[in-house]
Scaffold this motif. Sequence first.
Motif, mmCIF file in Angstrom:
data_model
loop_
_atom_site.group_PDB
_atom_site.id
_atom_site.type_symbol
_atom_site.label_atom_id
_atom_site.label_comp_id
_atom_site.label_asym_id
_atom_site.label_seq_id
_atom_site.Cartn_x
_atom_site.Cartn_y
_atom_site.Cartn_z
ATOM 1 N N LYS A 256 0.686 -1.306 -0.038
ATOM 2 C CA LYS A 256 0.002 0.087 -0.080
ATOM 3 C C LYS A 256 1.053 1.311 -0.096
ATOM 4 O O LYS A 256 0.289 2.229 0.282
ATOM 5 N N SER B 118 1.984 4.126 -1.631
ATOM 6 C CA SER B 118 1.612 4.649 -3.014
ATOM 7 C C SER B 118 2.616 5.375 -3.757
ATOM 8 O O SER B 118 2.570 5.495 -4.657
ATOM 9 N N SER B 119 3.642 6.140 -2.990
ATOM 10 C CA SER B 119 4.710 6.772 -3.561
ATOM 11 C C SER B 119 5.587 5.937 -4.442
ATOM 12 O O SER B 119 6.032 6.292 -5.434
ATOM 13 N N GLU C 52 -3.966 6.853 -2.350
ATOM 14 C CA GLU C 52 -3.923 8.031 -1.844
ATOM 15 C C GLU C 52 -4.622 9.252 -2.814
ATOM 16 O O GLU C 52 -3.641 9.536 -3.669
ATOM 17 N N SER D 155 -5.508 12.062 -2.665
ATOM 18 C CA SER D 155 -5.398 13.621 -2.187
ATOM 19 C C SER D 155 -4.130 14.384 -2.689
ATOM 20 O O SER D 155 -3.806 15.147 -2.401
ATOM 21 N N SER D 156 -3.205 13.504 -3.541
ATOM 22 C CA SER D 156 -1.964 13.852 -4.018
ATOM 23 C C SER D 156 -1.954 14.508 -5.291
ATOM 24 O O SER D 156 -2.491 13.695 -6.444
ATOM 25 N N TYR E 284 0.102 12.983 -7.990
ATOM 26 C CA TYR E 284 0.007 11.743 -8.761
ATOM 27 C C TYR E 284 -1.100 12.105 -10.092
ATOM 28 O O TYR E 284 -1.137 11.657 -11.076
#
Length: 274
Positions: free
Chosen positions: A120, A122-123, A152, A154-155, A158
């Motif tokens: 998990k 995300s980065s 994620e 809210s980035s 991305y």
Amino acid sequence: MSLCPKVWLVSASLLCCLLLFSTSSNAQVAHAEQVQVNPPLLRVTDPPAPDASVADLENRADQLRMQKLYLDALDYYRAALTKNPRSASLVNKIGITELMMQRYREAKKSFEQAVKIDHKFSSAYNNLGVVYYELRRYGPAIKQYKKAIAMEGSSASYYSNLGAAYFSKKEFDPAVVAYQKAMELDPNVFENSSRGGVQAQLPSPDDRAHYDYTVAKLYAKMGFSDRSLEYLRKAMEEGYKDFKNVYKDAEFAELRKDKRFTELMAAKVPGLPE
């Protein structure tokens, strides 16, 4: 058509002077056009101390990476990883450093290892997408960006990366949707990220101009007049072929009332199509 024989009648002394001038000129040109290869990356700092803590090693590696001392940074990250081998964050940072060095194969392996450790993270999915993007494999890049967003949402970065991949595939509608979401999350997203990264992947001046016009529309829609005008000017300078749409696109309705818009449209910008 043959040249008159008289043209070729050059005295020996004149020919000698011409040869000397030609040799001198060629030498100057050759010297001016020489390409100097940058020296290879070197390690310039002391190796990691065996008794250093993981946190100290990671912090030092971060500093070295910021200073673009990538080989030294890798030494410190790997030393930290030896003491904490299940750290997805450290593996991800190793991948970022390799990516900065354009070692795409190694970076890809590092990001894949990071997501195996932490499914998990995300980065790491986003960064894996960046590797694919740099390799111009836009489909796989989009897949990885979507995974990162699913974890994620809210980035802004991305969504911006997703938009860049769609744009490079000339899938402009989903690109606009992604860019708009990025700007909703962070209006400064285009200022904080490298515009060159997107531009480098756009194969033609027309695509670059289209990109700038699209960003101008998004800023205008959100009410950021200054930035919209900035990107409109870039689109003008790059000769965007459909620039006349600026007078009818609904996103520019309010901007068209701005005195600066009128002044920009009146300017004679090289490259603007009639």
